[in-house]
Enzyme design. Structure first.
Site, mmCIF file in Angstrom:
data_model
loop_
_atom_site.group_PDB
_atom_site.id
_atom_site.type_symbol
_atom_site.label_atom_id
_atom_site.label_comp_id
_atom_site.label_asym_id
_atom_site.label_seq_id
_atom_site.Cartn_x
_atom_site.Cartn_y
_atom_site.Cartn_z
ATOM 1 N N ASN A 35 21.199 -18.371 -0.367
ATOM 2 C CA ASN A 35 21.042 -17.283 0.618
ATOM 3 C C ASN A 35 19.951 -17.562 1.657
ATOM 4 O O ASN A 35 19.409 -16.650 2.268
ATOM 5 C CB ASN A 35 20.890 -15.926 -0.069
ATOM 6 C CG ASN A 35 19.667 -15.851 -0.952
ATOM 7 O OD1 ASN A 35 18.863 -16.781 -0.978
ATOM 8 N ND2 ASN A 35 19.511 -14.754 -1.649
ATOM 9 N N LYS A 92 14.854 -21.697 2.695
ATOM 10 C CA LYS A 92 15.164 -22.423 1.462
ATOM 11 C C LYS A 92 15.867 -23.753 1.786
ATOM 12 O O LYS A 92 16.283 -23.983 2.929
ATOM 13 C CB LYS A 92 16.041 -21.534 0.571
ATOM 14 C CG LYS A 92 15.351 -20.229 0.131
ATOM 15 C CD LYS A 92 16.270 -19.395 -0.761
ATOM 16 C CE LYS A 92 15.620 -18.071 -1.142
ATOM 17 N NZ LYS A 92 16.482 -17.275 -2.056
ATOM 18 N N ARG A 107 21.362 -13.606 6.419
ATOM 19 C CA ARG A 107 22.290 -13.896 5.310
ATOM 20 C C ARG A 107 23.710 -13.466 5.650
ATOM 21 O O ARG A 107 24.681 -14.130 5.277
ATOM 22 C CB ARG A 107 21.798 -13.215 4.034
ATOM 23 C CG ARG A 107 20.539 -13.876 3.461
ATOM 24 C CD ARG A 107 19.939 -13.037 2.351
ATOM 25 N NE ARG A 107 18.800 -13.676 1.697
ATOM 26 C CZ ARG A 107 17.966 -13.042 0.877
ATOM 27 N NH1 ARG A 107 18.141 -11.744 0.616
ATOM 28 N NH2 ARG A 107 16.961 -13.679 0.323
ATOM 29 N N PHE A 157 19.605 -16.805 -14.159
ATOM 30 C CA PHE A 157 19.691 -17.732 -13.024
ATOM 31 C C PHE A 157 18.369 -18.441 -12.736
ATOM 32 O O PHE A 157 18.292 -19.262 -11.818
ATOM 33 C CB PHE A 157 20.178 -17.001 -11.760
ATOM 34 C CG PHE A 157 19.337 -15.806 -11.367
ATOM 35 C CD1 PHE A 157 18.157 -15.959 -10.643
ATOM 36 C CD2 PHE A 157 19.742 -14.526 -11.710
ATOM 37 C CE1 PHE A 157 17.387 -14.871 -10.281
ATOM 38 C CE2 PHE A 157 18.970 -13.414 -11.347
ATOM 39 C CZ PHE A 157 17.791 -13.591 -10.627
ATOM 40 N N ARG A 212 12.653 -8.107 5.856
ATOM 41 C CA ARG A 212 13.705 -7.954 4.840
ATOM 42 C C ARG A 212 15.003 -7.479 5.487
ATOM 43 O O ARG A 212 16.093 -7.866 5.079
ATOM 44 C CB ARG A 212 13.262 -6.960 3.763
ATOM 45 C CG ARG A 212 12.110 -7.443 2.901
ATOM 46 C CD ARG A 212 12.513 -8.334 1.782
ATOM 47 N NE ARG A 212 13.297 -7.672 0.770
ATOM 48 C CZ ARG A 212 13.669 -8.258 -0.370
ATOM 49 N NH1 ARG A 212 13.321 -9.528 -0.628
ATOM 50 N NH2 ARG A 212 14.388 -7.615 -1.253
ATOM 51 N N TYR A 230 8.641 -17.572 -8.492
ATOM 52 C CA TYR A 230 9.740 -16.766 -9.030
ATOM 53 C C TYR A 230 9.423 -16.247 -10.436
ATOM 54 O O TYR A 230 10.337 -15.941 -11.197
ATOM 55 C CB TYR A 230 11.036 -17.577 -9.027
ATOM 56 C CG TYR A 230 11.699 -17.628 -7.660
ATOM 57 C CD1 TYR A 230 12.043 -16.455 -6.989
ATOM 58 C CD2 TYR A 230 11.993 -18.838 -7.042
ATOM 59 C CE1 TYR A 230 12.656 -16.488 -5.742
ATOM 60 C CE2 TYR A 230 12.604 -18.879 -5.789
ATOM 61 C CZ TYR A 230 12.931 -17.705 -5.146
ATOM 62 O OH TYR A 230 13.538 -17.741 -3.915
ATOM 63 N N THR A 265 20.498 -9.418 -0.606
ATOM 64 C CA THR A 265 20.387 -10.637 -1.416
ATOM 65 C C THR A 265 21.698 -11.425 -1.458
ATOM 66 O O THR A 265 21.697 -12.648 -1.338
ATOM 67 C CB THR A 265 19.968 -10.267 -2.862
ATOM 68 O OG1 THR A 265 18.788 -9.465 -2.801
ATOM 69 C CG2 THR A 265 19.700 -11.505 -3.694
ATOM 70 N N HIS A 277 13.850 -16.729 1.852
ATOM 71 C CA HIS A 277 13.123 -15.772 1.017
ATOM 72 C C HIS A 277 12.215 -14.926 1.886
ATOM 73 O O HIS A 277 11.610 -15.437 2.831
ATOM 74 C CB HIS A 277 12.254 -16.512 -0.008
ATOM 75 C CG HIS A 277 11.188 -15.639 -0.584
ATOM 76 N ND1 HIS A 277 11.435 -14.770 -1.622
ATOM 77 C CD2 HIS A 277 9.892 -15.447 -0.226
ATOM 78 C CE1 HIS A 277 10.323 -14.083 -1.879
ATOM 79 N NE2 HIS A 277 9.372 -14.482 -1.055
HETATM 80 P P1 GTP Z 1 14.249 -13.568 -2.291
HETATM 81 O O1 GTP Z 1 13.794 -13.184 -0.919
HETATM 82 O O2 GTP Z 1 14.704 -15.002 -2.396
HETATM 83 O O3 GTP Z 1 13.251 -13.167 -3.355
HETATM 84 O O4 GTP Z 1 15.596 -12.740 -2.508
HETATM 85 P P2 GTP Z 1 15.743 -11.209 -2.849
HETATM 86 O O5 GTP Z 1 14.405 -10.539 -2.910
HETATM 87 O O6 GTP Z 1 16.744 -10.666 -1.905
HETATM 88 O O7 GTP Z 1 16.378 -11.279 -4.298
HETATM 89 P P3 GTP Z 1 15.646 -11.345 -5.728
HETATM 90 O O8 GTP Z 1 14.169 -11.407 -5.580
HETATM 91 O O9 GTP Z 1 16.222 -10.269 -6.562
HETATM 92 O O10 GTP Z 1 16.180 -12.742 -6.276
HETATM 93 C C1 GTP Z 1 15.517 -13.947 -5.937
HETATM 94 C C2 GTP Z 1 16.552 -14.999 -5.674
HETATM 95 O O11 GTP Z 1 17.230 -15.288 -6.879
HETATM 96 C C3 GTP Z 1 17.652 -14.566 -4.696
HETATM 97 O O12 GTP Z 1 17.324 -14.807 -3.359
HETATM 98 C C4 GTP Z 1 18.820 -15.407 -5.139
HETATM 99 O O13 GTP Z 1 18.783 -16.686 -4.520
HETATM 100 C C5 GTP Z 1 18.584 -15.571 -6.620
HETATM 101 N N1 GTP Z 1 19.391 -14.607 -7.348
HETATM 102 C C6 GTP Z 1 19.184 -13.281 -7.494
HETATM 103 N N2 GTP Z 1 20.148 -12.718 -8.237
HETATM 104 C C7 GTP Z 1 20.989 -13.726 -8.567
HETATM 105 C C8 GTP Z 1 22.176 -13.817 -9.330
HETATM 106 O O14 GTP Z 1 22.683 -12.825 -9.873
HETATM 107 N N3 GTP Z 1 22.741 -15.057 -9.449
HETATM 108 C C9 GTP Z 1 22.211 -16.160 -8.866
HETATM 109 N N4 GTP Z 1 22.820 -17.328 -9.015
HETATM 110 N N5 GTP Z 1 21.096 -16.117 -8.133
HETATM 111 C C10 GTP Z 1 20.502 -14.931 -7.997
HETATM 112 MG MG MG Z 2 12.809 -11.273 -4.045
#
Ligand code: GTP
Ligand code: MG
Length: 149
Positions: free
Chosen positions: A112, A9, A102, A57, A85, A49, A91, A115
């Site tokens: 973070n 990212k 992370r 968010f 992962r 997304y 996350t 992705h």
């Molecule tokens: P990705 O690999 O980026 O998809 O992350 P993930 O699979 O671990 O998390 P998820 O798909 O649930 O969320 C996608 C992205 O949204 C995360 O990587 C975060 O950057 C963001 N995100 C998720 N939850 C939150 C939250 O509660 N607050 C904020 N600000 N960002 C969030």
């Molecule tokens: Mg995700």
């Protein structure tokens, strides 16, 4: 062969962590089959997304991901989706285990670093969204017999 989609990212790129992050997948033994550096369009960010469209968010996430370039990649290997992962970590970087990307480099859930596709079906969708077929390279690394019995 199983493939996953990973994207470093904007925070990972701006912080100079591209080499460090790629190194972790390379030294694990996975095979790189696609790589590009790009500024993400709003349309691509929103499609990527889409599952989070209703979350509070979502707007901030799309703003962030389109704010500065990313490194988009496809990696190949048995079990690569789940393993990547694990290498990436939870996350929220504050609770991600040390030793994960992370956990080692992040502080904030909205910054973070990387992705990773969360399942094989998601990986297929994301690879098709980010890469054309001809941008993916099938090749046989010479290391294979030293990585698999
Ligand atoms: P990705 O690999 O980026 O998809 O992350 P993930 O699979 O671990 O998390 P998820 O798909 O649930 O969320 C996608 C992205 O949204 C995360 O990587 C975060 O950057 C963001 N995100 C998720 N939850 C939150 C939250 O509660 N607050 C904020 N600000 N960002 C969030
Ligand atoms: Mg995700």
């Amino acid at each position: 062969m199983e493939r996953t989609f990973l994207a470093i990212k904007p925070d990972g790129v701006q912080r100079g962590l591209v080499g460090e992050i790629i190194r972790r997948f390379e030294t694990k033994g996975f095979t790189l089959v696609g790589l590009k550096f790009l500024k993400v369009s709003r349309e691509l960010a929103e499609q990527h997304y889409d599952v989070h469209r209703e979350r509070p968010f979502f707007g901030g996430l799309v703003e962030f991901i389109t704010s500065s370039p990313v490194v988009a990649m496809v990696w190949e290997g048995d079990g690569v989706v789940a393993s990547a992962r694990k290498i990436i970590g939870a996350t929220n970087p504050l609770t991600a285990e040390p030793g994960t990307i992370r956990g080692d480099f992040g502080l904030n859930i909205g910054r973070n670093l990387i992705h990773g596709s969360d399942a094989q079906e998601t990986a297929q969708r994301e690879i098709a969204l980010w890469f054309k077929d001809e941008e993916l390279v099938s090749w046989q690394p010479h290391l294979t017999p030293w990585l698999h019995e």
